[in-house]
Design a protein around this motif. Structure first.
Motif, PDB file in Angstrom:
ATOM      1  N   LEU A  93       1.070  -4.056   0.081  1.00 36.05           N
ATOM      2  CA  LEU A  93       0.312  -3.801  -1.140  1.00 36.05           C
ATOM      3  C   LEU A  93      -0.953  -4.647  -1.126  1.00 36.05           C
ATOM      4  N   ALA A  94      -2.053  -4.052  -1.541  1.00 30.86           N
ATOM      5  CA  ALA A  94      -3.305  -4.793  -1.672  1.00 30.86           C
ATOM      6  C   ALA A  94      -4.057  -4.237  -2.871  1.00 30.86           C
ATOM      7  N   GLN A  95      -4.623  -5.133  -3.673  1.00 30.75           N
ATOM      8  CA  GLN A  95      -5.396  -4.725  -4.844  1.00 30.75           C
ATOM      9  C   GLN A  95      -6.797  -5.292  -4.736  1.00 30.75           C
ATOM     10  N   GLY A  96      -7.788  -4.454  -4.979  1.00 33.44           N
ATOM     11  CA  GLY A  96      -9.159  -4.928  -4.927  1.00 33.44           C
ATOM     12  C   GLY A  96     -10.131  -3.845  -5.336  1.00 33.44           C
ATOM     13  N   LYS A  97     -11.397  -4.232  -5.419  1.00 33.46           N
ATOM     14  CA  LYS A  97     -12.450  -3.284  -5.810  1.00 33.46           C
ATOM     15  C   LYS A  97     -12.814  -2.418  -4.613  1.00 33.46           C
ATOM     16  N   LEU A  98     -12.784  -1.104  -4.833  1.00 33.67           N
ATOM     17  CA  LEU A  98     -13.060  -0.152  -3.761  1.00 33.67           C
ATOM     18  C   LEU A  98     -14.562   0.007  -3.556  1.00 33.67           C
ATOM     19  N   GLY A  99     -14.988  -0.263  -2.334  1.00 35.78           N
ATOM     20  CA  GLY A  99     -16.365   0.006  -1.942  1.00 35.78           C
ATOM     21  C   GLY A  99     -16.375   1.083  -0.869  1.00 35.78           C
ATOM     22  N   ILE A 100     -17.364   1.951  -0.889  1.00 34.18           N
ATOM     23  CA  ILE A 100     -17.431   3.004   0.130  1.00 34.18           C
ATOM     24  C   ILE A 100     -18.842   3.095   0.699  1.00 34.18           C
ATOM     25  N   ALA A 151     -22.760  16.540  13.704  1.00 31.66           N
ATOM     26  CA  ALA A 151     -21.777  17.099  14.630  1.00 31.66           C
ATOM     27  C   ALA A 151     -20.446  16.364  14.587  1.00 31.66           C
ATOM     28  N   ASP A 152     -20.129  15.760  13.448  1.00 30.94           N
ATOM     29  CA  ASP A 152     -18.856  15.042  13.347  1.00 30.94           C
ATOM     30  C   ASP A 152     -18.354  15.151  11.907  1.00 30.94           C
ATOM     31  N   ASN A 153     -17.176  14.569  11.646  1.00 34.03           N
ATOM     32  CA  ASN A 153     -16.562  14.663  10.325  1.00 34.03           C
ATOM     33  C   ASN A 153     -17.271  13.767   9.303  1.00 34.03           C
ATOM     34  N   ILE A 154     -17.343  14.264   8.068  1.00 35.37           N
ATOM     35  CA  ILE A 154     -17.816  13.431   6.968  1.00 35.37           C
ATOM     36  C   ILE A 154     -16.771  12.344   6.727  1.00 35.37           C
ATOM     37  N   LYS A 155     -17.215  11.119   6.602  1.00 35.25           N
ATOM     38  CA  LYS A 155     -16.254  10.031   6.428  1.00 35.25           C
ATOM     39  C   LYS A 155     -16.858   8.924   5.578  1.00 35.25           C
ATOM     40  N   ALA A 156     -15.986   8.012   5.153  1.00 34.26           N
ATOM     41  CA  ALA A 156     -16.420   6.835   4.397  1.00 34.26           C
ATOM     42  C   ALA A 156     -15.737   5.609   4.974  1.00 34.26           C
ATOM     43  N   ASP A 157     -16.534   4.603   5.280  1.00 32.33           N
ATOM     44  CA  ASP A 157     -15.981   3.299   5.625  1.00 32.33           C
ATOM     45  C   ASP A 157     -15.743   2.570   4.305  1.00 32.33           C
ATOM     46  N   CYS A 158     -14.483   2.300   4.008  1.00 33.49           N
ATOM     47  CA  CYS A 158     -14.096   1.762   2.699  1.00 33.49           C
ATOM     48  C   CYS A 158     -13.709   0.296   2.808  1.00 33.49           C
ATOM     49  N   THR A 159     -14.057  -0.465   1.788  1.00 32.12           N
ATOM     50  CA  THR A 159     -13.675  -1.872   1.723  1.00 32.12           C
ATOM     51  C   THR A 159     -12.834  -2.121   0.477  1.00 32.12           C
ATOM     52  N   ILE A 160     -11.952  -3.122   0.574  1.00 29.73           N
ATOM     53  CA  ILE A 160     -11.114  -3.555  -0.547  1.00 29.73           C
ATOM     54  C   ILE A 160     -11.450  -5.015  -0.806  1.00 29.73           C
ATOM     55  N   SER A 161     -12.242  -5.269  -1.841  1.00 28.55           N
ATOM     56  CA  SER A 161     -12.633  -6.641  -2.179  1.00 28.55           C
ATOM     57  C   SER A 161     -11.583  -7.209  -3.126  1.00 28.55           C
ATOM     58  N   ALA A 162     -10.711  -8.038  -2.576  1.00 25.96           N
ATOM     59  CA  ALA A 162      -9.524  -8.497  -3.299  1.00 25.96           C
ATOM     60  C   ALA A 162      -9.690  -9.920  -3.815  1.00 25.96           C
ATOM     61  N   ALA A 163      -8.867 -10.255  -4.815  1.00 23.69           N
ATOM     62  CA  ALA A 163      -8.822 -11.621  -5.337  1.00 23.69           C
ATOM     63  C   ALA A 163      -7.702 -12.423  -4.690  1.00 23.69           C
ATOM     64  N   GLU A 164      -6.762 -11.735  -4.034  1.00 22.50           N
ATOM     65  CA  GLU A 164      -5.672 -12.415  -3.346  1.00 22.50           C
ATOM     66  C   GLU A 164      -5.243 -11.585  -2.146  1.00 22.50           C
ATOM     67  N   VAL A 165      -4.527 -12.225  -1.235  1.00 19.75           N
ATOM     68  CA  VAL A 165      -4.113 -11.547  -0.013  1.00 19.75           C
ATOM     69  C   VAL A 165      -3.119 -10.442  -0.330  1.00 19.75           C
ATOM     70  N   GLY A 166      -2.971  -9.510   0.609  1.00 21.81           N
ATOM     71  CA  GLY A 166      -1.994  -8.448   0.452  1.00 21.81           C
ATOM     72  C   GLY A 166      -0.572  -8.990   0.491  1.00 21.81           C
TER      73      GLY A 166
END
Length: 330
Positions: A296-303, A310-325
């Motif tokens: 489990l990990a909780q944090g603010k989602l950044g994309i 010529a490739d798939n649409i994608k998002a590199d996502c980040t989880i800015s958390a206040a504590e470790v998973g």
């Protein structure tokens, strides 16, 4: 040591909705500092964050001697949290106190009872004029009924009728008065718990602490249908040193890194995950979708989206958390 496996069969989920758990009493873990909820984790999404309401005075409630009248005090109107509800309590002028039978110590507690009314709880007469600080002891403060709130204590040492003095009224938070905001606390969404900075006073019948209530939401998870390369928020450690005569002094420091994953999108605009960017969300990662363990990990989602030709649409996502998973094995 067993063989190392790949995450080929992994599954990643995100918090797509929330379920309300109405205001309910938390459970004292036994140290009178940590109080836990029936369910966890708690959502931290905007407008769905937990609301914690310990029983106690919020505003008002000053207790003063009744002018010109023996053995009486006036309690001003107040607001308090009672059973998790902000409650308005009417003033109580000329509230009568019982003096000791002889010239010995006697403590009376001015309280708000479970019905939201000012009430006096009288302690037991002491053997001398010396007060005890032990709840329920002779000459000490009385136990307050469970579900009531202590507002003040009045300490008398004479049996003869007389006007109460200001010096005989005590309202120190945590000792003579229960405030909702004392002691301060931290909330742990991952554990569904509240931790106070100090143990709560065992001022209530049965040597128990005041009640602590919370309303919270638990997350509803949905799959990130096409995802890869999940990494949880984790601590990394660095070392620094100072050279001194004859040796070196070293110290370590921890730094919490972002979690991350890649999501492959439908159009990068209407995908449900995209609509939650900037929100504080829970993420649940199964290294093997066919087995029980997960993180489990909780944090603010950044994309950060990419729309290649010529490739798939994608998002590199980040989880800015206040504590470790947190690892959950079962």
């Amino acid at each position: 040591m067993g063989k190392s496996n790949s995450a080929e069969n992994a599954k990643l989920q995100y918090e797509s909705g929330q379920t309300l758990v109405p205001m309910a009493a938390l459970t004292d873990s036994g140290d009178h500092k940590i109080f836990t909820a029936a369910l966890s984790p708690w959502s931290g999404k905007n407008t769905f964050a937990p609301i914690v309401r310990p029983d106690g005075v919020v505003t008002g409630g000053a207790v003063v001697p009744t002018s010109g009248q023996n053995n009486k005090v006036d309690a001003a109107a107040l607001t308090c949290y009672l059973i998790g509800v902000l409650t308005s309590v009417s003033a109580a002028a000329g509230t009568t106190l019982t003096r000791p039978a002889t010239n010995v110590a006697k403590v009376s507690s001015i309280t708000v009872n479970s019905a939201g009314v000012i009430a006096v709880v009288a302690g037991t007469d002491g053997a001398t004029q010396e007060f005890s600080e032990t709840r329920g002891a002779a000459g000490g403060p009385p136990f307050v009924p469970v579900g009531s709130i202590e507002v003040a204590q009045v300490r008398l040492i004479t049996s003869a009728a007389a006007v109460v003095t200001a010096a005989e009224i005590f309202t120190v938070a945590g000792q003579h008065q229960e405030r909702y905001d004392y002691p301060v606390w931290d909330e742990s969404n991952v554990n569904g718990a509240v931790t106070f900075s100090a143990a709560l006073s065992l001022a209530h019948t049965g040597s128990v602490a005041k009640k602590v209530y919370a309303q919270y939401y638990t997350p509803i998870f949905a799959d990130v249908s096409l995802a890869s390369d999940f990494a949880p928020p984790e601590n990394s450690y660095s070392v620094s040193s100072t050279q001194i005569y004859g040796t070196t002094l070293g110290k370590t420091a921890a730094s919490l890194g972002q979690g991350k994953f890649t999501a492959f999108l439908s159009d990068g605009v209407t995908d449900p995950l995209v609509g939650l960017k900037g929100e504080i969300l829970w993420f649940k990662f199964f290294p093997d979708r066919y087995k029980t363990p997960y993180m489990l990990a909780q944090g603010k989602l950044g994309i950060s989206r990419a729309f290649p030709v010529a490739d798939n649409i994608k998002a590199d996502c980040t989880i800015s958390a206040a504590e470790v998973g947190k690892e959950v094995a079962a």
